[in-house]
Scaffold this motif. Structure first.
Motif, PDB file in Angstrom:
ATOM      1  N   VAL A 327       0.838  -1.203   0.000  1.00  0.00           N
ATOM      2  CA  VAL A 327       0.000   0.000   0.000  1.00  0.00           C
ATOM      3  C   VAL A 327       0.865   1.243   0.000  1.00  0.00           C
ATOM      4  N   GLU A 328       0.512   2.192  -0.802  1.00  0.00           N
ATOM      5  CA  GLU A 328       1.022   3.550  -0.652  1.00  0.00           C
ATOM      6  C   GLU A 328      -0.037   4.479  -1.222  1.00  0.00           C
ATOM      7  N   TRP A 329       0.069   5.759  -0.900  1.00  0.00           N
ATOM      8  CA  TRP A 329      -0.947   6.704  -1.347  1.00  0.00           C
ATOM      9  C   TRP A 329      -1.022   6.665  -2.867  1.00  0.00           C
ATOM     10  N   GLY A 330      -2.201   6.450  -3.394  1.00  0.00           N
ATOM     11  CA  GLY A 330      -2.356   6.418  -4.852  1.00  0.00           C
ATOM     12  C   GLY A 330      -2.685   5.029  -5.377  1.00  0.00           C
ATOM     13  N   THR A 331      -2.509   3.978  -4.544  1.00  0.00           N
ATOM     14  CA  THR A 331      -2.906   2.637  -4.982  1.00  0.00           C
ATOM     15  C   THR A 331      -4.311   2.344  -4.467  1.00  0.00           C
TER      16      THR A 331
END
Ligand code: ATP
Ligand code: MN
Length: 462
Positions: A327-331
């Motif tokens: 997970v990271e911001w944008g997924t």
């Protein structure tokens, strides 16, 4: 035979002892006593419990008929409803006449007393509604369907029937079944859909939302409730190729109003099921999932927690868990992330909102930050995503630039843009998957077991 006669449910719970009874149904089990009488457990699908019928050997036809009243056979009795001496039931029927309507060969009838696996029962979907589990699911589905209509009707929403065959693709994704009368091309040439039945490419609907918006911006709040088709090849326990979706669409409503509607809606359905299907719900709690009543009561007790996508990602990153999908911001959030958030972290339903616009469809309202859209997903323990929705983009210029950003042809959506050209208003809506709701209510594990005739890749029997 009168089809208005009281059924087993009312005999067991409503009709007073002393009543004359005429009842038909199917034999679940039969016990013959040595003292010259038999007990028949009769089920007619009106409720989980059976009616106990006491048949004395002196009832005319007893000798010839009783042996054929095997599990699964169809029968009719008349007689007197009497108080039952046994503790298990309030009343029992003392037969005065008996009639065998249809035999069920004891050697070959597949539903003998032993428990069967759900996998096996899926192969006999024509007989599985005769089991306790599938009878209960049918009654719960019915209760939920009625509750859905009541919920919206009580709030002055209009029920709108949107088309099943459509020539617009709501999500802008290629997961649709084509509807065609053309013969399959054998020469490798691309299909010419102008030659096809509708003169252009037509598909089975993946959502009634866009058409719902047409009516919402004309007659006020509306909802659709119908079959929905997705040709995605996801072989999970949460996806069907054909499922039922409820899609309210509300004008003069923003994302906050939409979240509140979704929360009220789910709680209302849960409450109705607990009240109206108490016997079936107890069965699910005893036999299918020991936590289901606790989960549902918990849902009624608490506000659904609002969590922004950005917050959710932070929690997932901080959890220190090893994810199959990093997970990271944008997924996009995957099922494993959604389940962790609602089941392990918050331990209650949550509403995740304001997702990155990069992976959300064109019609969602763009936030001022330039990065997110007013999307929301309702996540519940045991199921994960049960509702997806958004505030819709009602500003013509922003919508046009979103078409460009998403690589879509605005010409194809000329009528959708007209809704923004003429009397545009802020509006919002969501989609609830009926079968996901039934999973939540019953604690069943596989979505194939909460719809009568499941359609999934390589499976479309019955
Ligand atoms: P998922 O991420 O679980 O595949 P989705 O985001 O594609 O779902 P939406 O397009 O938001 O689903 O549809 C709205 C609702 O319809 C979902 O929240 C879910 O309850 C239900 N739903 C979607 N796809 C399916 C499916 N293939 N089978 C059963 N229900 C579905
Ligand atoms: Mn969704």
């Amino acid at each position: 035979m009168a089809n208005t006669a009281p059924r087993v449910a009312s005999l067991l719970y409503e009709v007073e002892p002393g009543a004359k009874v005429d009842i038909s149904g199917w034999v679940r089990t039969r016990r013959d006593s040595k003292h010259g009488f038999s007990f028949v457990e009769l089920n007619d699908g009106s409720c989980m419990s059976n009616l106990q019928v006491v048949v004395n050997a002196d009832v005319p036809g007893y000798e010839e008929t009783i042996k054929e009243m095997t599990t699964g056979s169809s029968v009719r009795f008349t007689g007197d409803l009497k108080e039952s001496p046994g503790a298990k039931q309030r009343v029992e029927l003392h037969a005065e006449s008996l009639e065998l309507l249809g035999t069920a060969d004891a050697e070959s009838y597949p539903l003998q007393k032993k428990r069967h696996s759900f996998e096996f029962l899926r192969e006999i979907a024509h007989l599985r509604p005769r089991t306790n589990t599938f009878g209960a699911i049918a009654r719960v589905r019915n209760c939920v369907s009625r509750a859905i209509h009541d919920f919206f009707q009580e709030r002055t929403f209009l029920y709108v029937q949107t088309p099943i065959i459509t020539t617009s693709d709501c999500e802008g994704a290629g997961e649709m079944f084509t509807v065609t009368t053309l013969n399959p091309s054998t020469d490798g040439k691309p299909v010419d859909y102008t030659e096809d039945f509708f003169g252009k490419k037509a598909s089975l609907t993946v959502s009634g939302q866009l058409e719902g918006e047409i009516y919402a911006t004309a007659v006020g709040p509306v909802y659709t409730f119908g079959p929905t088709f997705r040709a995605e090849n996801s072989n999970t326990t949460r996806h069907l190729s054909e499922f039922w979706m409820v899609e309210p669409e509300v004008p003069f409503c923003d994302l906050e109003g939409n979240m509140q509607l979704a929360e009220d809606f789910i709680k209302n359905i849960v409450k109705r099921c607990l009240d109206e299907c108490a016997e079936d719900m107890k069965f699910f709690n005893d036999r299918i999932d020991k936590t289901v009543l606790e989960t549902l009561n918990n849902i009624l007790k608490h506000e659904f927690k609002r969590v922004s996508y950005t917050e959710a990602v932070e929690l997932l990153v901080q959890s220190g868990k090893k994810w199959d999908y990093p997970v990271e911001w944008g997924t996009n959030l995957q099922a494993e992330h959604e389940r962790w958030l609602t089941e392990e972290h918050f331990k209650q339903p949550i509403i995740v909102f304001d997702y990155p616009r990069s992976f959300k469809p064109f019609y969602m309202y763009c936030n001022e930050d330039g990065k997110t859209v007013r999307a929301m997903d309702v996540l519940v323990p045991g199921v994960g995503e049960i509702i997806g929705g958004s505030q819709r983009e009602h500003r013509l210029d922003v919508l046009e630039s979103r078409f460009e950003e998403c690589g879509l042809d605005p010409e194809e959506y000329w009528w959708y843009l007209d809704l923004r050209r003429y009397g545009s208003v802020p509006h919002a809506g969501f989609g609830l998957g009926l079968e996901r709701m039934i999973l939540l209510l019953t604690g069943m594990q596989n979505i194939r077991d909460v719809i009568p005739f499941p359609r999934t890749p390589n499976h479309a029997e019955f």
